[in-house]
Scaffold this motif. Sequence first.
Motif, PDB file in Angstrom:
ATOM      1  N   GLN A 238       0.852  -1.187   0.000  1.00 35.28           N
ATOM      2  CA  GLN A 238       0.000   0.000   0.000  1.00 35.28           C
ATOM      3  C   GLN A 238       0.889   1.238   0.000  1.00 35.28           C
ATOM      4  OE1 GLN A 238      -3.545  -0.259   0.164  1.00 35.28           O
ATOM      5  NE2 GLN A 238      -3.168  -2.457  -0.066  1.00 35.28           N
ATOM      6  N   GLN A 239       0.415   2.297  -0.640  1.00 34.91           N
ATOM      7  CA  GLN A 239       1.194   3.528  -0.610  1.00 34.91           C
ATOM      8  C   GLN A 239       1.337   4.042   0.817  1.00 34.91           C
ATOM      9  OE1 GLN A 239       2.788   4.606  -3.356  1.00 34.91           O
ATOM     10  NE2 GLN A 239       3.862   5.943  -1.894  1.00 34.91           N
ATOM     11  N   SER A 240       0.339   3.754   1.655  1.00 38.12           N
ATOM     12  CA  SER A 240       0.411   4.191   3.053  1.00 38.12           C
ATOM     13  C   SER A 240       1.492   3.445   3.839  1.00 38.12           C
ATOM     14  CB  SER A 240      -0.953   4.017   3.733  1.00 38.12           C
ATOM     15  OG  SER A 240      -1.434   2.696   3.592  1.00 38.12           O
ATOM     16  N   ASP A 241       1.940   2.286   3.339  1.00 44.04           N
ATOM     17  CA  ASP A 241       3.074   1.596   3.956  1.00 44.04           C
ATOM     18  C   ASP A 241       4.375   2.351   3.708  1.00 44.04           C
ATOM     19  OD1 ASP A 241       1.457  -0.595   4.710  1.00 44.04           O
ATOM     20  OD2 ASP A 241       1.807  -1.610   2.794  1.00 44.04           O
ATOM     21  N   LEU A 242       4.391   3.159   2.661  1.00 42.18           N
ATOM     22  CA  LEU A 242       5.639   3.728   2.164  1.00 42.18           C
ATOM     23  C   LEU A 242       5.746   5.233   2.364  1.00 42.18           C
ATOM     24  CD1 LEU A 242       5.582   1.783  -1.237  1.00 42.18           C
ATOM     25  CD2 LEU A 242       6.625   1.059   0.921  1.00 42.18           C
ATOM     26  N   SER A 243       4.621   5.898   2.560  1.00 36.04           N
ATOM     27  CA  SER A 243       4.627   7.360   2.677  1.00 36.04           C
ATOM     28  C   SER A 243       5.165   7.808   4.032  1.00 36.04           C
ATOM     29  CB  SER A 243       3.205   7.898   2.493  1.00 36.04           C
ATOM     30  OG  SER A 243       2.704   7.578   1.219  1.00 36.04           O
ATOM     31  N   GLY A 244       5.616   9.048   4.076  1.00 34.40           N
ATOM     32  CA  GLY A 244       6.048   9.631   5.346  1.00 34.40           C
ATOM     33  C   GLY A 244       7.541   9.639   5.567  1.00 34.40           C
ATOM     34  N   GLY A 245       8.316   9.154   4.601  1.00 35.52           N
ATOM     35  CA  GLY A 245       9.769   9.220   4.714  1.00 35.52           C
ATOM     36  C   GLY A 245      10.368   8.156   5.621  1.00 35.52           C
ATOM     37  N   HIS A 246      11.596   8.448   6.068  1.00 34.44           N
ATOM     38  CA  HIS A 246      12.354   7.562   6.949  1.00 34.44           C
ATOM     39  C   HIS A 246      12.700   6.235   6.279  1.00 34.44           C
ATOM     40  CE1 HIS A 246      11.741  10.416  10.176  1.00 34.44           C
ATOM     41  NE2 HIS A 246      10.439  10.408   9.894  1.00 34.44           N
ATOM     42  N   ALA A 247      13.106   6.320   5.015  1.00 39.38           N
ATOM     43  CA  ALA A 247      13.638   5.180   4.276  1.00 39.38           C
ATOM     44  C   ALA A 247      14.359   5.741   3.053  1.00 39.38           C
ATOM     45  CB  ALA A 247      12.543   4.218   3.849  1.00 39.38           C
ATOM     46  N   ASP A 248      15.489   5.125   2.683  1.00 45.68           N
ATOM     47  CA  ASP A 248      16.254   5.615   1.541  1.00 45.68           C
ATOM     48  C   ASP A 248      15.542   5.346   0.225  1.00 45.68           C
ATOM     49  OD1 ASP A 248      18.117   6.284   3.441  1.00 45.68           O
ATOM     50  OD2 ASP A 248      19.472   4.612   2.994  1.00 45.68           O
ATOM     51  N   ARG A 249      14.856   4.206   0.158  1.00 42.27           N
ATOM     52  CA  ARG A 249      14.149   3.858  -1.076  1.00 42.27           C
ATOM     53  C   ARG A 249      12.952   2.983  -0.728  1.00 42.27           C
ATOM     54  NH1 ARG A 249      16.829   1.452  -6.688  1.00 42.27           N
ATOM     55  NH2 ARG A 249      14.851   1.015  -7.777  1.00 42.27           N
ATOM     56  N   THR A 250      11.877   3.124  -1.511  1.00 45.30           N
ATOM     57  CA  THR A 250      10.669   2.336  -1.261  1.00 45.30           C
ATOM     58  C   THR A 250      10.398   1.403  -2.440  1.00 45.30           C
ATOM     59  OG1 THR A 250       9.213   4.029  -2.237  1.00 45.30           O
ATOM     60  CG2 THR A 250       9.659   4.166   0.141  1.00 45.30           C
ATOM     61  N   PHE A 251       9.762   0.270  -2.122  1.00 45.18           N
ATOM     62  CA  PHE A 251       9.395  -0.715  -3.134  1.00 45.18           C
ATOM     63  C   PHE A 251       7.936  -1.089  -2.938  1.00 45.18           C
ATOM     64  CE2 PHE A 251      13.947  -1.030  -2.589  1.00 45.18           C
ATOM     65  CZ  PHE A 251      14.409  -1.093  -3.891  1.00 45.18           C
ATOM     66  N   LYS A 252       7.115  -0.800  -3.953  1.00 41.80           N
ATOM     67  CA  LYS A 252       5.672  -1.026  -3.886  1.00 41.80           C
ATOM     68  C   LYS A 252       5.324  -2.344  -4.575  1.00 41.80           C
ATOM     69  CE  LYS A 252       1.165   0.075  -3.801  1.00 41.80           C
ATOM     70  NZ  LYS A 252       0.631  -1.129  -4.511  1.00 41.80           N
ATOM     71  N   LEU A 253       4.782  -3.298  -3.808  1.00 42.46           N
ATOM     72  CA  LEU A 253       4.321  -4.559  -4.363  1.00 42.46           C
ATOM     73  C   LEU A 253       2.871  -4.418  -4.823  1.00 42.46           C
ATOM     74  CD1 LEU A 253       6.873  -5.410  -2.659  1.00 42.46           C
ATOM     75  CD2 LEU A 253       5.779  -7.646  -2.471  1.00 42.46           C
ATOM     76  N   PRO A 254       2.474  -5.183  -5.843  1.00 41.49           N
ATOM     77  CA  PRO A 254       1.102  -5.053  -6.360  1.00 41.49           C
ATOM     78  C   PRO A 254       0.074  -5.651  -5.417  1.00 41.49           C
ATOM     79  CG  PRO A 254       2.265  -6.838  -7.478  1.00 41.49           C
ATOM     80  CD  PRO A 254       3.283  -6.151  -6.612  1.00 41.49           C
ATOM     81  N   ASN A 255      -1.085  -5.011  -5.349  1.00 42.06           N
ATOM     82  CA  ASN A 255      -2.216  -5.537  -4.578  1.00 42.06           C
ATOM     83  C   ASN A 255      -3.499  -4.883  -5.077  1.00 42.06           C
ATOM     84  OD1 ASN A 255      -4.124  -6.438  -2.801  1.00 42.06           O
ATOM     85  ND2 ASN A 255      -3.144  -5.675  -0.956  1.00 42.06           N
ATOM     86  N   PRO A 256      -4.218  -5.545  -5.984  1.00 38.35           N
ATOM     87  CA  PRO A 256      -5.490  -4.994  -6.476  1.00 38.35           C
ATOM     88  C   PRO A 256      -6.687  -5.389  -5.624  1.00 38.35           C
ATOM     89  CG  PRO A 256      -4.967  -6.972  -7.699  1.00 38.35           C
ATOM     90  CD  PRO A 256      -3.839  -6.780  -6.694  1.00 38.35           C
ATOM     91  N   MET A 257      -6.462  -6.055  -4.472  1.00 41.67           N
ATOM     92  CA  MET A 257      -7.580  -6.629  -3.717  1.00 41.67           C
ATOM     93  C   MET A 257      -8.226  -5.666  -2.739  1.00 41.67           C
ATOM     94  SD  MET A 257      -6.227 -10.512  -2.978  1.00 41.67           S
ATOM     95  CE  MET A 257      -4.791 -10.019  -2.020  1.00 41.67           C
ATOM     96  N   TYR A 258      -7.478  -4.728  -2.195  1.00 40.78           N
ATOM     97  CA  TYR A 258      -8.040  -3.779  -1.227  1.00 40.78           C
ATOM     98  C   TYR A 258      -7.148  -2.546  -1.156  1.00 40.78           C
ATOM     99  CZ  TYR A 258      -4.634  -6.070   1.872  1.00 40.78           C
ATOM    100  OH  TYR A 258      -3.483  -6.594   2.408  1.00 40.78           O
ATOM    101  N   TYR A 259      -7.666  -1.535  -0.475  1.00 45.90           N
ATOM    102  CA  TYR A 259      -6.961  -0.252  -0.372  1.00 45.90           C
ATOM    103  C   TYR A 259      -6.926   0.203   1.063  1.00 45.90           C
ATOM    104  CZ  TYR A 259      -6.410   4.853  -0.631  1.00 45.90           C
ATOM    105  OH  TYR A 259      -6.017   6.136  -0.431  1.00 45.90           O
ATOM    106  N   LEU A 260      -5.751   0.615   1.507  1.00 46.80           N
ATOM    107  CA  LEU A 260      -5.557   1.116   2.870  1.00 46.80           C
ATOM    108  C   LEU A 260      -5.107   2.571   2.811  1.00 46.80           C
ATOM    109  CD1 LEU A 260      -3.722  -1.439   5.189  1.00 46.80           C
ATOM    110  CD2 LEU A 260      -5.483   0.159   5.855  1.00 46.80           C
ATOM    111  N   PRO A 261      -5.949   3.520   3.159  1.00 47.95           N
ATOM    112  CA  PRO A 261      -5.558   4.944   3.055  1.00 47.95           C
ATOM    113  C   PRO A 261      -4.525   5.310   4.130  1.00 47.95           C
ATOM    114  CG  PRO A 261      -7.712   4.718   4.090  1.00 47.95           C
ATOM    115  CD  PRO A 261      -7.329   3.346   3.639  1.00 47.95           C
TER     116      PRO A 261
END
Length: 261
Positions: A238-261
């Motif tokens: 989820q993008q919410s897993d990755l937002s907010g900083g505190h990581a040098d790089r982020t990796f987004k895995l696919p998930n079309p099943m649900y959305y977490l704001p």
Amino acid sequence: MRRSTLTSPARGLAALAVGVVAGAVVAGGGLASADAKAPRTDRQITNMTDEVAEIKAYYGDTVDAKGEHWPSPDSNYAVQVRGIENQAEKYLVQRAKHDHGDHKAIVLDVDDTTLSTYNYELETTFVYNPVSNAQYIATKTMPAVFGMNELATRAQQQGYTVFYITGRPEAQRAATAANLAAVGYPAADESHLFMKDKSAPPPYLSCGASCSVVEYKSGTRAHIESLGYDIVGNFGDQQSDLSGGHADRTFKLPNPMYYLP
């Protein structure tokens, strides 16, 4: 695994319902105009039956003798995940060659980043229920997301400390740690597995028990950094897993099943 239970078509239907209500409001003796954001016709909304069929095709749905559903390692989903993992592994290897400190780390989300919830989602028709979810986690072993257990293990061998940050509640700690271990992930003990504790939130989270997903996860990453770690890679579905900083790089895995704001 707290989340919005609306899939894409359901969110469209919810928007349509809002538009219908808005259009029924009497203003100046007449009906107000329809909500411009609502679909104007049914043809603008993906049929829910068709969308579930597309999700199953994307995951390469297979059914075992017990009637449980699993993604196929030959599916388009698996191919996409492997592509992301290949990029991540090259990056982690490169960083390990140049960063010789002992405090390199990666952070992994749990549901649909490390462990696949696909079978649970189909059992519940993509509608999250905390009771059924807790029962499922307590009684079943979710499989690893294809290749992520191997990526985490290789990262550990290269000197990375592996942390997990999940929105699962503290009450599910033992089952979560056992599941991760059972499918080959590095140890998820109390110092490496962070879970939500609304009854006693940690002092480093200024938002306390009312944290949003982004606040909880970014605040926990900030806490890991305060312990002296450099979070080289942060992985989430989820993008919410990755937002907010505190990581040098982020990796987004696919998930079309649900959305977490």
